[in-house]
Design a protein around this motif. Sequence first.
Motif, PDB file in Angstrom:
ATOM      1  N   PRO A 140       0.818  -1.344   0.060  1.00 49.41           N
ATOM      2  CA  PRO A 140      -0.176   0.196   0.009  1.00 49.41           C
ATOM      3  C   PRO A 140       0.753   1.231   0.035  1.00 49.41           C
ATOM      4  CG  PRO A 140      -0.608  -1.609   1.634  1.00 49.41           C
ATOM      5  CD  PRO A 140       0.460  -2.069   1.138  1.00 49.41           C
ATOM      6  N   LEU A 141       0.613   2.186  -0.759  1.00 49.40           N
ATOM      7  CA  LEU A 141       1.235   3.342  -0.681  1.00 49.40           C
ATOM      8  C   LEU A 141       1.438   4.066   0.790  1.00 49.40           C
ATOM      9  CD1 LEU A 141      -0.284   5.565  -3.830  1.00 49.40           C
ATOM     10  CD2 LEU A 141       1.793   4.011  -3.762  1.00 49.40           C
ATOM     11  N   TYR A 142       0.137   3.994   1.581  1.00 46.88           N
ATOM     12  CA  TYR A 142       0.475   4.581   2.807  1.00 46.88           C
ATOM     13  C   TYR A 142       1.515   4.088   3.869  1.00 46.88           C
ATOM     14  CZ  TYR A 142      -2.757   1.112   4.635  1.00 46.88           C
ATOM     15  OH  TYR A 142      -3.447  -0.111   5.094  1.00 46.88           O
ATOM     16  N   SER A 143       1.744   2.715   3.262  1.00 44.12           N
ATOM     17  CA  SER A 143       2.669   2.110   4.670  1.00 44.12           C
ATOM     18  C   SER A 143       3.834   1.323   3.845  1.00 44.12           C
ATOM     19  CB  SER A 143       1.837   0.592   4.868  1.00 44.12           C
ATOM     20  OG  SER A 143       1.714  -0.178   3.893  1.00 44.12           O
ATOM     21  N   MET A 163      -5.306  10.901  -0.863  1.00 44.38           N
ATOM     22  CA  MET A 163      -5.385  11.266   0.412  1.00 44.38           C
ATOM     23  C   MET A 163      -6.940  11.326   0.915  1.00 44.38           C
ATOM     24  SD  MET A 163      -2.625  11.182   1.827  1.00 44.38           S
ATOM     25  CE  MET A 163      -2.568  12.139   3.420  1.00 44.38           C
ATOM     26  N   LYS A 164      -7.697  11.610  -0.074  1.00 44.29           N
ATOM     27  CA  LYS A 164      -9.263  11.875   0.084  1.00 44.29           C
ATOM     28  C   LYS A 164      -9.789  10.589   0.184  1.00 44.29           C
ATOM     29  CE  LYS A 164     -10.026  16.369  -1.866  1.00 44.29           C
ATOM     30  NZ  LYS A 164     -10.923  17.111  -3.126  1.00 44.29           N
ATOM     31  N   LYS A 165      -9.777   9.466  -0.548  1.00 39.72           N
ATOM     32  CA  LYS A 165     -10.289   8.292  -0.542  1.00 39.72           C
ATOM     33  C   LYS A 165      -9.637   7.310   0.279  1.00 39.72           C
ATOM     34  CE  LYS A 165     -11.642   8.954  -5.485  1.00 39.72           C
ATOM     35  NZ  LYS A 165     -11.776   8.492  -6.705  1.00 39.72           N
ATOM     36  N   ILE A 166      -8.415   7.452   0.474  1.00 42.85           N
ATOM     37  CA  ILE A 166      -7.900   6.197   1.234  1.00 42.85           C
ATOM     38  C   ILE A 166      -8.387   5.943   2.717  1.00 42.85           C
ATOM     39  CG2 ILE A 166      -5.775   7.634   2.385  1.00 42.85           C
ATOM     40  CD1 ILE A 166      -5.754   4.078   1.229  1.00 42.85           C
ATOM     41  N   LYS A 167      -8.553   4.764   3.134  1.00 43.62           N
ATOM     42  CA  LYS A 167      -8.753   4.310   4.447  1.00 43.62           C
ATOM     43  C   LYS A 167      -7.635   3.673   5.121  1.00 43.62           C
ATOM     44  CE  LYS A 167     -13.687   3.581   3.629  1.00 43.62           C
ATOM     45  NZ  LYS A 167     -14.956   2.699   3.721  1.00 43.62           N
ATOM     46  N   VAL A 168      -7.188   4.398   6.053  1.00 43.92           N
ATOM     47  CA  VAL A 168      -5.809   3.842   6.459  1.00 43.92           C
ATOM     48  C   VAL A 168      -5.834   2.737   7.714  1.00 43.92           C
ATOM     49  CG1 VAL A 168      -3.635   4.630   7.840  1.00 43.92           C
ATOM     50  CG2 VAL A 168      -4.474   5.985   6.180  1.00 43.92           C
ATOM     51  N   GLN A 169      -5.495   1.694   7.331  1.00 43.02           N
ATOM     52  CA  GLN A 169      -5.481   0.653   8.453  1.00 43.02           C
ATOM     53  C   GLN A 169      -3.960  -0.013   8.570  1.00 43.02           C
ATOM     54  OE1 GLN A 169      -8.009  -2.249   5.999  1.00 43.02           O
ATOM     55  NE2 GLN A 169      -9.851  -1.454   7.067  1.00 43.02           N
ATOM     56  N   PRO A 170      -3.587   0.326   9.636  1.00 41.33           N
ATOM     57  CA  PRO A 170      -2.181   0.001  10.106  1.00 41.33           C
ATOM     58  C   PRO A 170      -1.920  -1.714   9.808  1.00 41.33           C
ATOM     59  CG  PRO A 170      -3.333   0.186  12.088  1.00 41.33           C
ATOM     60  CD  PRO A 170      -4.260   0.963  11.025  1.00 41.33           C
ATOM     61  N   LEU A 171      -0.721  -1.832   9.324  1.00 43.42           N
ATOM     62  CA  LEU A 171      -0.442  -3.260   8.845  1.00 43.42           C
ATOM     63  C   LEU A 171       0.215  -3.806   9.904  1.00 43.42           C
ATOM     64  CD1 LEU A 171       0.381  -2.980   5.157  1.00 43.42           C
ATOM     65  CD2 LEU A 171      -1.833  -3.428   6.154  1.00 43.42           C
ATOM     66  N   THR A 172       0.870  -3.154  10.857  1.00 44.50           N
ATOM     67  CA  THR A 172       1.774  -3.362  12.095  1.00 44.50           C
ATOM     68  C   THR A 172       1.380  -2.590  13.389  1.00 44.50           C
ATOM     69  OG1 THR A 172       3.425  -1.779  11.807  1.00 44.50           O
ATOM     70  CG2 THR A 172       3.818  -3.999  10.478  1.00 44.50           C
ATOM     71  N   PRO A 173       1.621  -3.191  14.375  1.00 44.15           N
ATOM     72  CA  PRO A 173       1.124  -2.385  15.633  1.00 44.15           C
ATOM     73  C   PRO A 173       1.803  -0.900  15.758  1.00 44.15           C
ATOM     74  CG  PRO A 173       2.257  -4.661  16.466  1.00 44.15           C
ATOM     75  CD  PRO A 173       2.486  -4.333  14.640  1.00 44.15           C
ATOM     76  N   THR A 202       5.811  -4.480   7.157  1.00 44.83           N
ATOM     77  CA  THR A 202       6.495  -5.382   7.912  1.00 44.83           C
ATOM     78  C   THR A 202       7.325  -5.253   8.775  1.00 44.83           C
ATOM     79  OG1 THR A 202       6.812  -6.432   5.693  1.00 44.83           O
ATOM     80  CG2 THR A 202       7.951  -7.581   7.465  1.00 44.83           C
ATOM     81  N   GLU A 203       6.675  -5.775  10.271  1.00 49.49           N
ATOM     82  CA  GLU A 203       7.551  -5.443  11.470  1.00 49.49           C
ATOM     83  C   GLU A 203       8.945  -5.815  11.236  1.00 49.49           C
ATOM     84  OE1 GLU A 203       7.528  -4.076  15.102  1.00 49.49           O
ATOM     85  OE2 GLU A 203       5.746  -4.242  14.086  1.00 49.49           O
TER      86      GLU A 203
END
Length: 258
Positions: A140-143, A163-173, A202-203
């Motif tokens: 993902p671009l955000y991560s 940036m307007k459309k993305i739903k940010v969901q963290p992939l690591t803690p 990736t952690e």
Amino acid sequence: MTQNASRRENPRSAVRILQILDKLSDDSQEWTLSSLGRELNSPKSSLLALLRALIDMGHIHQAGGIYKLDGEAFRLASHILLNRHFPEVARPILREIVEKTGETAVIGVLSEDGQSTIYVDKVESPSALRFSAKIGDRRPLYSSASGHVILAFGDREMAAAYMKKIKVQPLTPSGIASKAELKEAIDLARARGIAVTRNQSTEGVTGFGAPILGETGELIGSLVLAAPTSRIEVRMDEMSQLAKQTAVRISEIMGYND
């Protein structure tokens, strides 16, 4: 001249020919035998012999004591440009930076749907503990460091729409968890000229991403150096600089000249 002496002379002559062509490519000044001799610190006699050979081959011409590039030089340059395929031309540089740093190097580009970065080339670290990726892998671009480069240095309208459309969901803690955090990371990357991500996609992995620019200054990809976070903590500044320098070298191959 002995055979050994001849062998030593030939490489010097080849280098000198390239230096001559490089100087003549700068048409902001008029190049004479004297000015070329001074600039290249070369005796006029040996320089004149090389200039005559280049004239005979059609690479340069001389009029009124002024030397300029000619048709064969431009034809050669054209053929080189036509065979300058991205990202293949960057592979030797990737190998070199991996050998120098001991860490993995990848090149990423924007996906067709504008949501991810795709790894299109890579050279992996020789270490058993390393960042490993496959060509064709998406992040993902955000991560990802590659994604942050695309958002920071790519098309502004595309980035704003994303940036307007993305739903940010963290992939690591410890991953980016909001648009505000993402915007802060993008602004920082733009200001520093380098995107650094820690434990995002990736952690345990830190990435250093820098923009690869095309001939007109447009973003064509990202160069990322990636390494285990535990191993790279003491080399953050060094890796950031090396990522930027490597991306600049690839950009120059692709025709960019700042």
